[in-house]
Design a protein around this motif. Structure first.
Motif, PDB file in Angstrom:
ATOM      1  N   VAL A   1       0.882  -1.164   0.000  1.00  0.00           N
ATOM      2  CA  VAL A   1       0.000   0.000   0.000  1.00  0.00           C
ATOM      3  C   VAL A   1       0.916   1.209   0.000  1.00  0.00           C
ATOM      4  O   VAL A   1       1.640   1.461   0.967  1.00  0.00           O
ATOM      5  CB  VAL A   1      -0.918   0.028   1.241  1.00  0.00           C
ATOM      6  N   THR A   2       0.915   1.954  -1.095  1.00  0.00           N
ATOM      7  CA  THR A   2       1.840   3.082  -1.234  1.00  0.00           C
ATOM      8  C   THR A   2       1.150   4.253  -1.931  1.00  0.00           C
ATOM      9  O   THR A   2       0.003   4.151  -2.361  1.00  0.00           O
ATOM     10  CB  THR A   2       3.075   2.691  -2.069  1.00  0.00           C
ATOM     11  N   ALA A   3       1.902   5.316  -2.100  1.00  0.00           N
ATOM     12  CA  ALA A   3       1.364   6.478  -2.801  1.00  0.00           C
ATOM     13  C   ALA A   3       1.113   6.193  -4.275  1.00  0.00           C
ATOM     14  O   ALA A   3       0.392   6.942  -4.936  1.00  0.00           O
ATOM     15  CB  ALA A   3       2.327   7.658  -2.657  1.00  0.00           C
TER      16      ALA A   3
ATOM     17  N   VAL B   1     -10.592  -1.926   5.742  1.00  0.00           N
ATOM     18  CA  VAL B   1     -10.268  -2.584   7.012  1.00  0.00           C
ATOM     19  C   VAL B   1     -11.529  -3.000   7.759  1.00  0.00           C
ATOM     20  O   VAL B   1     -11.679  -4.143   8.175  1.00  0.00           O
ATOM     21  CB  VAL B   1      -9.413  -1.663   7.911  1.00  0.00           C
ATOM     22  N   GLY B   2     -12.444  -2.074   7.915  1.00  0.00           N
ATOM     23  CA  GLY B   2     -13.674  -2.358   8.642  1.00  0.00           C
ATOM     24  C   GLY B   2     -14.296  -1.075   9.154  1.00  0.00           C
ATOM     25  O   GLY B   2     -13.593  -0.077   9.393  1.00  0.00           O
TER      26      GLY B   2
ATOM     27  N   VAL C   1      -1.497   1.486  11.321  1.00  0.00           N
ATOM     28  CA  VAL C   1      -2.022   0.134  11.506  1.00  0.00           C
ATOM     29  C   VAL C   1      -2.968  -0.227  10.361  1.00  0.00           C
ATOM     30  O   VAL C   1      -2.941  -1.351   9.843  1.00  0.00           O
ATOM     31  CB  VAL C   1      -2.739   0.010  12.870  1.00  0.00           C
ATOM     32  N   GLN C   2      -3.792   0.697   9.947  1.00  0.00           N
ATOM     33  CA  GLN C   2      -4.724   0.438   8.850  1.00  0.00           C
ATOM     34  C   GLN C   2      -3.981   0.052   7.575  1.00  0.00           C
ATOM     35  O   GLN C   2      -4.355  -0.904   6.883  1.00  0.00           O
ATOM     36  CB  GLN C   2      -5.594   1.675   8.601  1.00  0.00           C
ATOM     37  N   LEU C   3      -2.918   0.778   7.259  1.00  0.00           N
ATOM     38  CA  LEU C   3      -2.135   0.469   6.066  1.00  0.00           C
ATOM     39  C   LEU C   3      -1.546  -0.933   6.153  1.00  0.00           C
ATOM     40  O   LEU C   3      -1.549  -1.695   5.169  1.00  0.00           O
ATOM     41  CB  LEU C   3      -1.020   1.496   5.880  1.00  0.00           C
ATOM     42  N   ALA C   4      -1.047  -1.290   7.329  1.00  0.00           N
ATOM     43  CA  ALA C   4      -0.437  -2.610   7.509  1.00  0.00           C
ATOM     44  C   ALA C   4      -1.454  -3.730   7.386  1.00  0.00           C
ATOM     45  O   ALA C   4      -1.162  -4.790   6.817  1.00  0.00           O
ATOM     46  CB  ALA C   4       0.256  -2.672   8.867  1.00  0.00           C
ATOM     47  N   LEU C   5      -2.637  -3.533   7.928  1.00  0.00           N
ATOM     48  CA  LEU C   5      -3.656  -4.577   7.847  1.00  0.00           C
ATOM     49  C   LEU C   5      -4.027  -4.877   6.403  1.00  0.00           C
ATOM     50  O   LEU C   5      -4.172  -6.053   6.010  1.00  0.00           O
ATOM     51  CB  LEU C   5      -4.900  -4.152   8.638  1.00  0.00           C
ATOM     52  N   VAL C   6      -4.159  -3.843   5.595  1.00  0.00           N
ATOM     53  CA  VAL C   6      -4.505  -4.053   4.186  1.00  0.00           C
ATOM     54  C   VAL C   6      -3.367  -4.774   3.458  1.00  0.00           C
ATOM     55  O   VAL C   6      -3.596  -5.727   2.702  1.00  0.00           O
ATOM     56  CB  VAL C   6      -4.831  -2.713   3.506  1.00  0.00           C
ATOM     57  N   ALA C   7      -2.130  -4.338   3.687  1.00  0.00           N
ATOM     58  CA  ALA C   7      -0.991  -4.971   3.027  1.00  0.00           C
ATOM     59  C   ALA C   7      -0.793  -6.409   3.497  1.00  0.00           C
ATOM     60  O   ALA C   7      -0.475  -7.298   2.697  1.00  0.00           O
ATOM     61  CB  ALA C   7       0.269  -4.151   3.275  1.00  0.00           C
ATOM     62  N   ALA C   8      -0.981  -6.660   4.796  1.00  0.00           N
ATOM     63  CA  ALA C   8      -0.789  -8.010   5.328  1.00  0.00           C
ATOM     64  C   ALA C   8      -1.831  -8.974   4.774  1.00  0.00           C
ATOM     65  O   ALA C   8      -1.513 -10.129   4.442  1.00  0.00           O
ATOM     66  CB  ALA C   8      -0.844  -7.982   6.850  1.00  0.00           C
TER      67      ALA C   8
END
Length: 406
Positions: free
Chosen positions: A14-16, A61-62, A73-80
């Motif tokens: 998830v990036t620019a 995310v939700g 945290v939101q960015l990480a959840l999507v990428a993970a």
């Protein structure tokens, strides 16, 4: 006896340049900067950034995410989630006790911290969220990813400034080799585009002041470079021992073969101009991978677009790797994502190996004559890559080098 090979079986980004690996890779290969004036930074000495477009935490995310998660945290959840699905794994059926989560983050929930501080000043202490602390501490990114994926193995966050993501991946490699787990969800996440953080970097002279042309501001290795453009994002890799991955029929995207880590012990923010410890990190990573400097085909450089960092890194690369390797810095497109940079760039290095493509360095119009390297510019270069290096360096002189092979 050499350690068991470790495979990269999943990637999430998830990036620019976009949400998802395909969008990010396409944007990076196009070589067009994502930097733009940022409304949340209006009125500051520097008001440009590289932020993730059209990111809706509620959708991705939700619905309740905004109440419990900071943006990092939101960015990480999507990428993970993308990385685990890409690896062909299902958290509903795996043995969570053998799944580790190791992520890098340099800052934590700075946007939450700023917003809640303003609220306290404006409306009083009783208005501060009871979730302030769990929303801002850096370790919660690994905690929330583990909760989301039902992963109950080793779980921690590394904080080595802009090397954090690479340090996390190196730590994940050690866990697999020590048989502490069978799968590691690893990488980094950072959402540091906030008024206070951007002002701090501006005050120390680290940011580009090319405000009249944001798209040309980040220009690694260019003779006219004047600082970096701050960005945000998350990069996640799924690592497994290669034998385990092949046994379940997984695609091996590349192998993580070596990791080197050192400290400059030189200055709070400036790199050692001779790069003595960077050399040791690079040599150590290559030795661990069982390859020599003359076998390196590609380097995804730290390449921040700052005068001192680019000069020091290029000197080391010239002395050890020479002009054989195709060098790029993807920060010209994505900006500098701080604690997640090493993870995002590790993922892009894997994609360079897998697709036989080296992305260009955006905005490199006049290469600094002191940068005696084969820096890819203009357009992506098609070339077979068997050995690739990803460099990451951080404030405090913390260095991390990863080596990937076919």
């Amino acid at each position: 006896m050499s350690p068991a090979p470790v495979a990269v079986t999943g990637i999430g980004l998830v990036t620019a340049a976009g949400i998802g690996t395909a969008a990010t890779w396409s944007g990076v290969c196009a070589g067009e900067s994502t930097a733009a004036h940022d409304p949340q930074l209006a009125g500051l000495p520097v008001d440009i950034s590289c932020t993730v477009p059209d990111f809706s935490a509620a959708k991705l995310v939700g619905r309740r995410s905004k109440l419990a998660h900071d943006r990092f945290v939101q960015l990480a959840l999507v990428a993970a989630r993308e990385a685990v699905a890409d690896a062909g794994l299902d958290p509903r059926s795996w043995d969570g006790t053998r799944v580790a989560v190791v992520l890098g983050c340099g800052l934590g929930g700075v946007s939450t911290w700023e917003a809640q501080h303003h609220k306290m000043i404006e409306t009083g202490a009783t208005s501060v969220s009871a979730l302030l602390i769990p929303m801002l501490v850096p370790n919660m990114v690994a905690g929330h990813v583990a909760m989301d994926l039902k992963a109950t193995g080793p779980n921690f966050v590394t904080a080595t400034a802009c090397a954090s993501g690479a340090t996390a991946i190196g730590s994940a490699l050690a866990l697999l080799r020590d048989d502490q787990c069978d799968i590691v969800v690893t990488g980094g996440s950072e959402a540091g585009v906030s008024p206070l953080i951007v002002t701090g970097f501006a005050q120390m002279g680290a940011l580009s002041r090319r405000l009249d042309d944001p798209g040309a501001a980040s220009r690694p290795f260019d003779v006219d470079r004047d600082g970096f453009v701050i960005g945000e994002g998350s990069g996640i890799l799924v690592l497994e021992r290669e034998n385990d991955a092949r046994a379940r029929g997984a695609r091996v995207r590349a192998r993580l073969a070596g990791y080197g880590a050192t400290a400059d012990a030189y200055h709070m923010t400036q790199p050692d101009p001779e790069g003595i410890s960077v050399r040791r990190a690079l040599r150590g990573a290559l030795e661990q991978a069982g390859v020599g400097p003359d076998e390196v085909d590609h380097v995804n450089a730290h390449g921040t677009s700052t005068p001192l960092n680019d000069a020091a890194e290029s000197k080391v690369l010239h002395d050890l790797v020479g002009a054989r390797a195709a060098v790029t810095s993807t920060k010209g497109v994505l900006g500098h994502t701080l604690g997640s940079a090493g993870a995002i760039e590790a993922a892009l290095t894997v994609l360079a190996i897998e697709t036989s493509t080296v992305p260009p360095t955006a905005n490199l119009r006049a290469q600094d004559p002191k940068v005696e390297l084969d820096v890819v510019t203009g357009q992506a270069r098609r070339q077979r890559t068997e050995v690739a290096v990803s460099n990451s360096f951080g404030f405090g002189g913390q260095n991390a080098v990863l080596v990937f092979t076919t």
